[in-house]
Scaffold this active site. Structure first.
Site, mmCIF file in Angstrom:
data_model
loop_
_atom_site.group_PDB
_atom_site.id
_atom_site.type_symbol
_atom_site.label_atom_id
_atom_site.label_comp_id
_atom_site.label_asym_id
_atom_site.label_seq_id
_atom_site.Cartn_x
_atom_site.Cartn_y
_atom_site.Cartn_z
ATOM 1 N N GLU A 17 46.411 38.716 53.119
ATOM 2 C CA GLU A 17 44.979 38.526 52.858
ATOM 3 C C GLU A 17 44.859 37.595 51.663
ATOM 4 O OE1 GLU A 17 42.241 41.794 52.632
ATOM 5 O OE2 GLU A 17 43.364 43.002 54.096
ATOM 6 N N GLU A 77 46.406 48.279 52.105
ATOM 7 C CA GLU A 77 45.894 48.507 50.745
ATOM 8 C C GLU A 77 45.928 49.989 50.358
ATOM 9 O OE1 GLU A 77 42.116 46.547 50.229
ATOM 10 O OE2 GLU A 77 43.030 44.559 50.318
#
Length: 517
Positions: A292, A173
């Protein structure tokens, strides 16, 4: 009663189903590791301190690849902290989750646990506060058989054979301002490209994942993905997607349509990757790692976690300089509706099986997880456990591009969407097929006919369903089996047509097979 029709034909194939599609994720976050998978004082603990009750549940769940050690945690983690004698490992402050990390579970221990659950270890390197050299060192330590200082150190630490880790994630991320070491897309992309090239020099067999956008609502999406791929397209095998979904403001109809949001997200990422492919005149097609995904109540009435904008929450109160070990964090208790959405998200992933060849349900134990434990006490299945376990077991061969004809309903967030969602899988060699269906109607049953005649002479093998008059029913420590998997008694197969009635807000799976000789 409303009706719907589905057509499944082996001539219309999406793509082969990669077993990595049924992966999961363990991060050093909350109680995922400590009192989750690892609790030496627990009555079921094995000789390494791992809870055997959790091991059995994970194996039953059918998890394949398991991503580790983060997540946000990895951007502040130094890989050496988790190796060597346990009594000499440092205690560190984990800035991602404001907790104390004891490092009692590290690479060696986690690799051993993954082997116990018949999984594949997939590892994320720190490209936040660390650099290419750190990534090279951990790959050398893990994957080189012997003869270098780091490989010999691994051997001295008790692991003679290499870990043989194939899948490596280049940071996590990195588009997010909450991430340690967050940088603009161009800066991250150059670093990821340098690191990828170096890792391939060390181990040409590695598979590499570039950090894509952490959510489609990010203001930099899909610009981030395009810039990253313009630098890394020739260096990596995957770009990552992350997506979490929740019911907001009591809008159950929009929530049940979350797979439509996943479809649109994936279609945009695929289009972006294919644009870069065309711009580079490349013959290589890039795959997607949806590493995710889950239902996560980020907007629930929990205390906002410092530094994490509006994304991350914890359930305990932290004051002053308190850095607790394994605090209770993001321990969502899932409902029937949540399980139906999870089943629908799995349908979406299968619908993109030609490009999504790796995925990780986030997470596995305690933290937004299908499995919950109590320290010193039981472990139990959440509602979301069931659609994942059944889909992992039944989906095999190839995903089929089915045609669904159903009514529509109006949602505040997504406009008009189909009442019925479906996907089918077909394993010609094994002589079996499966159909997965969701009814998004809040009040009405829907009878669905599925034309499976083109799949051959099949018989009905088994059916499973998640449904309850109370769509918010949950499993808890006190009532761990309030919601269970049950058969759908309406399923029947005659003359190549499967007929099944779907209750409101429900998920159903039906398995078919060739009759035994």
């Amino acid at each position: 009663m409303p009706t719907a029709r589905v057509t499944a034909d082996p001539s219309f194939v999406v793509g082969p189903i990669n077993r990595r599609l049924f992966g999961s994720f363990i991060e050093h976050m909350g109680r995922a590791v400590y009192t989750g998978i690892y609790e030496p004082e627990h009555p079921t603990a094995d000789e390494e301190g791992f809870r055997q009750d959790v091991i059995e549940l994970v194996k039953e769940l059918g998890v394949t690849g398991i991503r580790y050690p983060g997540g946000n945690f990895v951007s502040g983690f130094h890989w050496r902290d988790g190796i060597g004698p346990k009594d000499q490992r440092p205690r560190r402050l984990s800035l991602a989750w404001r907790a104390t990390e004891t490092n009692q579970v590290g690479l060696h221990e986690f690799a051993s646990w993954v082997q116990k659950v018949d999984g594949e270890l997939m590892y994320a390197v720190n490209l936040g506060t660390a650099d290419t050299r750190d990534s090279l060192q951990v790959v050398e330590y893990a994957n080189i058989p012997k003869g270098s200082t780091l490989a010999d150190e691994r051997i001295a630490n008790g692991r003679t054979s290499p870990f043989g880790i194939k899948m490596w994630y280049l940071g996590n991320e990195m588009d997010g301002p909450w991430q340690l070491g967050h940088s603009p897309a161009d800066d991250y992309a150059k670093k990821a490209s340098r690191t990828a090239k170096a890792l391939r020099q060390l181990d040409p067999q590695v598979e590499l994942v570039a950090s894509g956008s952490s959510h489609p609502t990010m203001p930099t999406f899909p610009y981030w993905d395009r810039v990253v791929l313009e630098h890394t397209y020739d260096d990596v095998d995957y770009i990552s997607c992350h997506g979490y979904y929740e019911e907001k403001n009591g809008d159950l109809g929009s929530f049940l349509a979350a797979p439509v949001k996943m479809d649109r997200y994936l279609d945009t990422v695929i289009a972006t990757a294919d644009y870069v492919k065309a711009a580079k005149r490349s013959e290589k097609t890039l795959n997607i790692s949806f590493d995710e995904w889950n239902v996560w109540y980020l907007g629930d009435n929990l205390r906002q976690f410092p530094r994490q904008a509006d994304r991350f929450y914890r359930t305990d109160e932290i004051e002053g300089n308190d850095w607790p070990e394994a605090p209770r964090l993001a321990e969502d208790v899932y409902s029937v509706a949540d399980a139906v959405v999870v089943g629908g998200l799995l349908i979406s992933l299968l619908r993109h099986a030609d490009r999504v060849t790796s995925a990780s349900m986030s997470m596995l134990v305690n933290v937004i997880a299908p499995i919950t434990t109590e320290p010193g006490g039981p472990a139990w299945r959440q509602t979301t456990y069931y659609p994942f376990a059944v889909t992992s077991r039944l989906a095999a061969g190839v995903a089929l591009d089915v045609r669904v004809e159903s009514g529509q309903y109006s949602t505040e967030e997504l406009g008009s969407v189909p009442l019925v969602d479906a996907v089918a899988t077909h394993d010609a060699e094994g002589g079996r097929a499966a159909v997965f269906l969701v009814n998004r109607s809040l009040a009405e049953e829907i009878t669905v006919t599925v034309n499976v005649g083109a799949l051959g002479n099949l018989s009905l093998l088994e059916s499973h369903m998640i449904s309850d008059p109370d769509v918010y029913a949950r499993n808890t420590k006190d009532v761990p089996d309030r919601v269970r998997l049950k058969s759908n008694p309406t399923a029947s197969l005659a003359n190549g047509v499967l007929t099944v009635t779907l209750p409101p807000v429900s998920w159903t799976a039906v398995a078919l097979s060739k009759p035994k000789a």
